[in-house]
Every structure is written in structure tokens, then in C-alpha cells.
Design an enzyme around this catalytic site. Structure first.
Site, PDB file in Angstrom:
ATOM      1  N   LYS A 168       0.886  -1.170   0.000  1.00  0.00           N
ATOM      2  CA  LYS A 168       0.000   0.000   0.000  1.00  0.00           C
ATOM      3  C   LYS A 168       0.917   1.212   0.000  1.00  0.00           C
ATOM      4  O   LYS A 168       1.432   1.627   1.032  1.00  0.00           O
ATOM      5  CB  LYS A 168      -0.868  -0.020   1.263  1.00  0.00           C
ATOM      6  CG  LYS A 168      -2.202   0.704   1.149  1.00  0.00           C
ATOM      7  CD  LYS A 168      -2.131   2.147   0.714  1.00  0.00           C
ATOM      8  CE  LYS A 168      -1.758   3.096   1.830  1.00  0.00           C
ATOM      9  NZ  LYS A 168      -1.617   4.494   1.356  1.00  0.00           N
ATOM     10  N   GLU A 243       9.060   2.021  11.240  1.00  0.00           N
ATOM     11  CA  GLU A 243      10.159   2.978  11.010  1.00  0.00           C
ATOM     12  C   GLU A 243       9.514   4.344  11.070  1.00  0.00           C
ATOM     13  O   GLU A 243       8.786   4.733  10.160  1.00  0.00           O
ATOM     14  CB  GLU A 243      10.785   2.767   9.627  1.00  0.00           C
ATOM     15  CG  GLU A 243      11.425   1.422   9.404  1.00  0.00           C
ATOM     16  CD  GLU A 243      12.646   1.194  10.257  1.00  0.00           C
ATOM     17  OE1 GLU A 243      13.188   2.163  10.816  1.00  0.00           O
ATOM     18  OE2 GLU A 243      13.049   0.028  10.380  1.00  0.00           O
ATOM     19  N   CYS A 280      13.795  10.923   7.242  1.00  0.00           N
ATOM     20  CA  CYS A 280      13.591  10.691   8.680  1.00  0.00           C
ATOM     21  C   CYS A 280      14.902  10.612   9.441  1.00  0.00           C
ATOM     22  O   CYS A 280      14.971  10.943  10.611  1.00  0.00           O
ATOM     23  CB  CYS A 280      12.727   9.458   8.909  1.00  0.00           C
ATOM     24  SG  CYS A 280      13.230   8.046   7.950  1.00  0.00           S
ATOM     25  N   GLU A 373       9.933  16.620  14.784  1.00  0.00           N
ATOM     26  CA  GLU A 373      10.412  16.405  13.427  1.00  0.00           C
ATOM     27  C   GLU A 373       9.727  17.409  12.498  1.00  0.00           C
ATOM     28  O   GLU A 373       8.504  17.455  12.424  1.00  0.00           O
ATOM     29  CB  GLU A 373      10.070  14.976  12.996  1.00  0.00           C
ATOM     30  CG  GLU A 373      10.671  14.611  11.667  1.00  0.00           C
ATOM     31  CD  GLU A 373      10.475  13.144  11.327  1.00  0.00           C
ATOM     32  OE1 GLU A 373       9.339  12.663  11.431  1.00  0.00           O
ATOM     33  OE2 GLU A 373      11.463  12.498  10.952  1.00  0.00           O
TER      34      GLU A 373
HETATM   35  P1  ADP Z   1       3.894  10.384   5.590  1.00  0.00           P
HETATM   36  O1  ADP Z   1       3.215  11.716   5.779  1.00  0.00           O
HETATM   37  O2  ADP Z   1       5.352  10.377   5.833  1.00  0.00           O
HETATM   38  O3  ADP Z   1       3.481   9.674   4.332  1.00  0.00           O
HETATM   39  P2  ADP Z   1       1.971   8.950   7.170  1.00  0.00           P
HETATM   40  O4  ADP Z   1       2.197   8.312   8.489  1.00  0.00           O
HETATM   41  O5  ADP Z   1       0.915   9.979   7.057  1.00  0.00           O
HETATM   42  O6  ADP Z   1       3.397   9.510   6.782  1.00  0.00           O
HETATM   43  O7  ADP Z   1       1.679   7.857   6.068  1.00  0.00           O
HETATM   44  C1  ADP Z   1       2.495   6.737   5.854  1.00  0.00           C
HETATM   45  C2  ADP Z   1       1.683   5.653   5.180  1.00  0.00           C
HETATM   46  O8  ADP Z   1       0.655   5.228   6.071  1.00  0.00           O
HETATM   47  C3  ADP Z   1       0.951   6.124   3.916  1.00  0.00           C
HETATM   48  O9  ADP Z   1       0.985   5.082   2.946  1.00  0.00           O
HETATM   49  C4  ADP Z   1      -0.455   6.340   4.411  1.00  0.00           C
HETATM   50  O10 ADP Z   1      -1.426   6.192   3.405  1.00  0.00           O
HETATM   51  C5  ADP Z   1      -0.592   5.225   5.416  1.00  0.00           C
HETATM   52  N1  ADP Z   1      -1.659   5.422   6.426  1.00  0.00           N
HETATM   53  C6  ADP Z   1      -2.273   6.569   6.779  1.00  0.00           C
HETATM   54  N2  ADP Z   1      -3.206   6.340   7.714  1.00  0.00           N
HETATM   55  C7  ADP Z   1      -3.201   5.004   7.976  1.00  0.00           C
HETATM   56  C8  ADP Z   1      -3.930   4.132   8.865  1.00  0.00           C
HETATM   57  N3  ADP Z   1      -4.870   4.592   9.663  1.00  0.00           N
HETATM   58  N4  ADP Z   1      -3.633   2.820   8.839  1.00  0.00           N
HETATM   59  C9  ADP Z   1      -2.647   2.339   8.049  1.00  0.00           C
HETATM   60  N5  ADP Z   1      -1.946   3.095   7.198  1.00  0.00           N
HETATM   61  C10 ADP Z   1      -2.205   4.407   7.147  1.00  0.00           C
END
Ligand code: ADP
Length: 466
Positions: A168, A243, A280, A373
Site C-alpha cells: 500500500k 520505522e 527521517c 520532526e
Molecule cells: P507520511 O506523511 O510520511 O506519508 P503517514 O504516516 O501519514 O506519513 O503515512 C504513511 C503511510 O501510512 C501512507 O501510505 C499512508 O497512506 C498510510 N496510512 C495513513 N493512515 C493510515 C492508517 N490509519 N492505517 C494504516 N496506514 C495508514
């Protein structure tokens, strides 16, 4: 670049849900679209991965490694395509994309293949034979900051270990993941070992984290979402590898002077601004002896001048991210920290989500800027009186991902490195090593990616006694 099909069970499958647009952070124009997977498509992807697992797990490691090398060959053949796609959706400048975004995943694929070939999947202890077996179906949830590397760092070792995978990718940079999936397909992996479902994390990511047939979630992203993933995965006792963020320190010891000091400061600034600070592991705090502050200030300002937004420094990924970074900057300025270079008042290119590379001086170690961060090209220079204080400041955040130590004497530098509560430390500009375990202490996460540890992350133990 419009991708209308999801990759499920070895086939490109026409989408059932809506399409979502992807935008360039440089021009702000729409550059493509990808499907939002439906619940049914996520289910089909997990089922395909589960069905493919027994025979992939039983495939000799040598054969799995050969397919990873074949995938690396295809990535190499399609290098220009990957460069174009990453530049398009991430907005990073070409040189950086070539040198890091594309070169690193290639190194990771090939080194993972080599590791898998040489790995001892079986050992003896007393009257036990201990087998290392793949954990099962792995959901890989990735962020946007290194669109190809983040995918490769999870998928390559998972496949090498004998796991099957559902990817995903981040909503903001899914086109790279589609280009990767095309290469996986063409490399000839068996159907179902790799599946791609794109769409919102809160829906697709959640469905994968909750799914009873997903055995492990490998997640990279924010601490906020990492906590949600861990909570969702707890219901079915999945293994979760996280991570998360960092606030790493580059610590310059008192005995660093002259050209050495210039090199240390220059490298620290470059590290903080790598990928426009959207890294990061970036060293976002520069710890220097108070007596050297004036000298460091001049060196840092000179180093920062080499970074020009729109030329060799890309934009923030999105308007939201740019606003977030500028809020941190505004708060730092309101708190009265010295602006060494950049700042909210500095000019930025009109198009694109740019911010000026910025360095604040005499930042207080406990301030928001020094604790949280930022994920933008913003460096905090912090002064210390003695080494114990320097170590205390370096360790004084909730994170522990990376860091650097600069000292004239190697044993002194090593002693300092050992005192840092962090997953990686580079001494005197030590080179990046794709075989070194990458991951964090404390709230930077758990588990490790890359190298042998990155492969072992996807394995279970089975002890058999005779
Ligand atoms: P970044 O802003 O660095 O992308 P995020 O933590 O917002 O960090 O997102 C990292 C990944 O997690 C993305 O692929 C995002 O779609 C996914 N993501 C966001 N919300 C959820 C959730 N509730 N459960 C699982 N994955 C999620």
C-alpha cells in the site's frame, strides 16, 4: 501517467473504485492518477498473497534471489523511466534522484539477493535444529519521501525471506510504486507473491492492519499513524515493524578545528537538507561547543548558500507539508532564535511548494523546533558547554534514529558514538552502507530494515528437537 488497474494475483485487474489524482509539487499541475482500491480488491489481494505463500515459502532461497536480481536488472534497464516518474511526483532534482532515489534501491535489491543466497536458514543448537521460516503474508505500508527506496527496502527482503506481500504505497507518490509493480510483473515472480493496492491509508492501510490473514505489517511513516497501525494490528497479534520519525544530532567535538570543522559543518548542513529535509534520518540538530559558535555560524551559512530552491533543492511534497514546515519556522522566529540563513521572510520560487533552506542558531534544546520532526530543510544549531551536556542534548528527544559524531581521535569518536541512544551513527563522515541495519531506538520505531537484520525481520524461528 494514468494507472487504471490494480496488481492482484499476478494480473493487472481493472479497478472497481474511483481514481485519485497525483500532482507535481514543482508545477502544482496534475500529472497522473491511480485507483482507490475497494474493500473487495484489498480482500482479493490478501487472498492472493495467502494462496501464493506455501509454494513461495518452499521455493529455494537461491531461486527467490535470482528473481530479485532479475528485478534489479529491469530497474536498471528502466532507470530513465524511474528517474522521470520520481521527479514528476516527488519533485526532487534530477541529480538527487539519480544518485539516491534510484541508485539506492538497486543496491538494496542486489545486496538482499546476495544475503538471501548466503543466509543460514537452518542451524543446530544442542539437540535442536532451528529453522528460520518466512512469517507469512506481509502488508507493506510506505511513505512518499523516498518512493522507490521505501518500497524496495520492504518488498525485497520480504520476498527474499519467502513471504508474500501486499503493498500500500503513499497516496502522494503512488506512480513510482506502479512502475515498480510493472517491473515485478515482467521479472516473472509467481502470481500472488506481490500485490499492489493503492488508496487512502486510513481505509486501505487500516484494512490490511486489521486483516486476520496478514501476518505482519511493515510500516514506515509518522509516529501518529504508526501508533494506529500497531493498535489495529494488536487484535490479531501481528508482528509490526515500525520505522518512524527522527530528530538526529550531528555532534561536533571540541577538538575539531580548521578544515576539519569546515568539512563537519558542511556535511551536516548537506545532510539536514538532503531530499529537502524530507528524510527521517536527517541530522536536524547540529551540536557545537559554545566557544565555536561564531565560526560554525559562518561556515553553516556558507554551506547553505549552495542549496538553491528550484535548482538543486526540491520543494516540499505538498501545500500541507509546506505550511507545516513554515509554522515550525514562524514559531522558532517568534521564540527569538537567531536566523542564520533563510527563514519565513526569505524569497522562494513562485511555483511549487518551496521553502528556503533555513538554519536557526542558539536554539534551545527543549524547544519545539529542537524536539519535533519538521520534515523540511530546517537545521537547528545548538551550543553545549561540555561533552556530557552534548550527549545529554543529543539523547534528549523521544527519538533515536540516526546521528553523527565528529572528533579528531577515533577512539574518542567511538566512545561518543557508543553513548548515543540511536540506531545509526556516522563517524567523521562515514559512508552510507546499505548493509547496515536501519531503524530506531525509542519512539523512532522498532525492528530494523536493510542488511541481515532487515531479512531476519520477516522470519520466524522453528525449533525441532530430536
Ligand atoms: P507520511 O506523511 O510520511 O506519508 P503517514 O504516516 O501519514 O506519513 O503515512 C504513511 C503511510 O501510512 C501512507 O501510505 C499512508 O497512506 C498510510 N496510512 C495513513 N493512515 C493510515 C492508517 N490509519 N492505517 C494504516 N496506514 C495508514
Amino acid at each position: 501517467m494514468n494507472k487504471e488497474d490494480l496488481y492482484i494475483d499476478g494480473k493487472w485487474t481493472p479497478r472497481q473504485g474511483p481514481q485519485t489524482d497525483v500532482f507535481s509539487p514543482v508545477t502544482r499541475a496534475r500529472v497522473g492518477s491511480v485507483p482507490e482500491a475497494t474493500a473487495g480488491e484489498v480482500e482479493a489481494a490478501v487472498q492472493a498473497a495467502a494462496a501464493a505463500f506455501p509454494s513461495w515459502a518452499a521455493t529455494p532461497a537461491e531461486e527467490r534471489a535470482a528473481l530479485l536480481n532479475r528485478l534489479a536488472d529491469l530497474l536498471e534497464e528502466r532507470r530513465e523511466l524511474f528517474i522521470d516518474v520520481i521527479m514528476m511526483e516527488l519533485g526532487a532534482p534530477r541529480q538527487l534522484v539519480e544518485r539516491v532515489h534510484v541508485a539506492l534501491p538497486l543496491a538494496v535489491l542486489r545486496s538482499t539477493a546476495r544475503l538471501a543466497r548466503n543466509f543460514e536458514f537452518e542451524e543446530t543448537a544442542g539437540n535442536s535444529t532451528i529453522y528460520r521460516e518466512p512469517i507469512g503474508v506481509v502488508a507493506a505500508i510506505t511513505p512518499w519521501n523516498y518512493p522507490l527506496h521505501q518500497v524496495t527496502a520492504k518488498i525485497a527482503p520480504a520476498l527474499a525471506a519467502g513471504c508474500t506481500t501486499v503493498l500500500k504505497p503513499a497516496e502522494l507518490t503512488p506512480l513510482t510504486a506502479y512502475t515498480f509493480a510493472e517491473a515485478v510483473h515482467d521479472a516473472g515472480f509467481p502470481a500472488g507473491v506481490f500485490n499492489l493496492v493503492s488508496g487512502p491509508g486510513s481505509v486501505i492501510g487500516e484494512a490490511l492492519s486489521l486483516h486476520p490473514q496478514v501476518d505482519m505489517v511493515s510500516f514506515t511513516g509518522s509516529g501518529t499513524v504508526g501508533r494506529i497501525v500497531a493498535r489495529d494490528a494488536a487484535g490479531t497479534i501481528k508482528r509490526v515493524a515500525l520505522e518512524l520519525g527522527g530528530k538526529s544530532a550531528s555532534l561536533i567535538a571540541d577538538d575539531v578545528d580548521g578544515d576539519f570543522l569546515a568539512a563537519a559543518v558542511t556535511a551536516s548542513v548537506a545532510n539536514a537538507f538532503l531530499n529537502s529535509g524530507q528524510t527521517c534520518s536527517a541530522w536536524t540538530r547540529l551540536l557545537v561547543p559554545a566557544s565555536k559558535y561564531g565560526e560554525v555560524k559562518a561556515l553553516a551559512a556558507a554551506a547553505a548558500r549552495k542549496f538553491v530552491p528550484g535548482q538543486n533543492l526540491g520543494p516540499m511534497i505538498s501545500e500541507r507539508q509546506r505550511e507545516r514546515v513554515r509554522e515550525f519556522m514562524a514559531q522558532a522566529e517568534a521564540e527569538g532564535f537567531e536566523t542564520i540563513t533563510g527563514g519565513t521572510g526569505a524569497d522562494i520560487p513562485e511555483t511549487g511548494w518551496y521553502v528556503q533552506p533555513t538554519i536557526y542558531g542558539k536554539v534551545l534544546p527543549g524547544s519545539t523546533l529542537a524536539q519535533e520532526e519538521v520534515f523540511g530543510p530546517v537545521l537547528s544549531v545548538i551550543t553545549y558547554q561540555d561533552e556530557d551536556e552534548a550527549v545529554e542534548i543529543a539523547n534528549g528527544t523521544v527519538f533515536g534514529l540516526s546521528g553523527a559524531v565528529w572528533a579528531a581521535d577515533d577512539s574518542h569518536a567511538t566512545a561518543l558514538a557508543k553513548r548515543l541512544r540511536t540506531g545509526q551513527v556516522d563517524i567523521n563522515g562515514g559512508r552510507y552502507n546499505p548493509l547496515a541495519p536501519f531503524g530506531g531506538f525509542k519512539q523512532s520505531g522498532n525492528g530494523r530494515e536493510l542488511g541481515k537484520a532487515g531479512l531476519e525481520e520477516f522470519l520466524e524461528f522453528k525449533a525441532v528437537q530430536r
